[in-house]
Design an enzyme around this catalytic site. Structure first.
Site: not given
Lengths: 46, 338
Positions: B39, B224
């Site tokens: 992430d 992201d």
């Protein structure tokens, strides 16, 4: 080193819940802000 | 245990409801395997602890510190805020292996309490954050910083290839230490990181069918991999949904009539003067429900305000079309056609 990490793609939690017919209840219980998103366009900007 | 070190009040942009790409890591000696989300929207590594009391942990692999000969006790608490709750845990240090790479003495979190049912259903056990250090809630070096410090990567660069279709192999790939020419075509266009926390860049504008409709004087965006959709400020996204003919459901999703895909407008993101265009094939997520195909808009409203103004989030819907390169050496993000 240059290292490859394979990534697997899996059905999302949302898809699983929808397939099990549980998404509506889950979101009602866990995402109370869902309501104001649904009606966000009814409120004045900001 | 010293006082609880709660996570920063800024809500983490975790929406694990839609996360789909996971990879394997190993912690401890002998190896204990975990499936994690890599992430770029966070900077912590955490996995469930064998001491976890939550229902969510019961269905996941849990770290057994007492079985690892390379485990170092830390014991400080950490907390990470989620949209749907709060994750609590204890810090630890142990050997981490990702692919063929080893990071010694990696600080990570063992979660003892996990919020709500979000994680019960999850196919992943934990999260490996790849943002900048100042985004971390857990003390010590984030994983990639540790790899750079231990010089275990060729270059201070990592890159992601995410496939949109389930049929292709690999379905996705994280490359640590550089880029893979086989995964993209054409030049890599670079953008400087504007704020080192998220991988935050400046977006010039967002145009629907060539008309510059949003962010006309530029705005900030973060890249992201932990967010599935493309997110933006509620007012912009509601307008965008109308422009693409998406209608809201009673649970905040936006549906599109699948038969109309070919007539829907393109959405173009202008970054560093380069246009990144998504057609409806790219920004509509199809899902089978029984024998019925549903088409959902790949845009969602998330209001995150930063000192530089409202943030857009370029998540997997964008990153499946554009190969992304994250360069900590020159603090820049690169995009190329995947």
């Amino acid at each position: 080193a240059l290292v490859r990490v394979p990534l697997r793609r899996r059905p999302s939690i949302r898809s699983q819940l929808r397939a099990d017919g549980l998404l509506l209840d889950f979101l009602k219980d866990h995402r109370p802000d869902m309501f104001n998103r649904r009606y966000a366009q009814c409120f004045p900007p900001g | 245990t010293p006082s609880l070190r709660l996570g920063r009040s800024s809500e983490k942009i975790y929406n694990f409801m839609d996360a789909q790409y996971f990879g394997e890591i190993m912690l401890g000696s002998p190896d204990q395997n975990f499936s994690v989300i890599f992430d770029t929207g966070s900077s912590d590594l955490w996995v469930p602890s064998s001491y976890c009391v939550s229902e969510a942990c019961a269905l996941h692999r849990r770290f057994r510190a007492f079985e690892s000969s390379s485990f170092h006790h830390d014991g400080r608490m950490f907390g990470i805020h989620y949209g749907s709750g709060h994750l609590l845990g204890v810090m630890a240090r142990d050997t981490l292996k990702v692919g063929g790479l080893t990071a010694l003495n990696q600080e990570f979190g063992e979660s003892v309490y996990e919020p709500g049912a979000t994680f019960v259903m999850a196919k992943f056990d934990g999260v490996l954050g790849m943002g900048y250090p100042n985004l971390a809630e857990i003390l010590g070096n984030p994983v990639f910083d540790n790899m750079m410090a231990q010089k275990s990567v060729e270059e201070p660069v990592f890159s992601f290839y995410l496939s949109r279709t389930r049929s292709s192999y690999p379905e996705g790939e994280l490359l640590l230490g550089g880029t893979d020419e086989a995964m993209f075509t054409g030049p890599i266009n670079w953008l400087p990181v504007t704020v080192k926390g998220y991988w935050q860049i400046k977006m010039d504008s967002v145009a629907v069918q060539g008309v510059s409709s949003f962010c006309p004087r530029g705005c900030q965006a973060i890249v992201d991999t932990g967010t599935s959709l493309i997110a933006g400020p509620t007012s912009d996204i509601l307008s965008l949904q109308q422009l693409i003919g998406a209608t809201p459901t009673n649970i905040g999703e936006f549906l599109i009539d699948c038969v109309r895909l070919s007539s829907l407008p393109h959405v173009t993101f202008v970054l560093g003067g380069t246009e990144y265009t998504l057609t409806a094939e790219h920004y509509v997520r199809k899902e089978m429900l029984g024998d019925k195909e549903l088409c959902f808009s790949g845009f969602q409203a998330v209001d995150i305000v930063s000192p530089e103004g409202p943030l857009w989030i370029l998540g997997d819907v964008f990153l499946t079309e554009f190969y992304s390169v994250f360069d900590r050496g020159q603090d820049r993000v690169g995009f190329a056609a995947a």
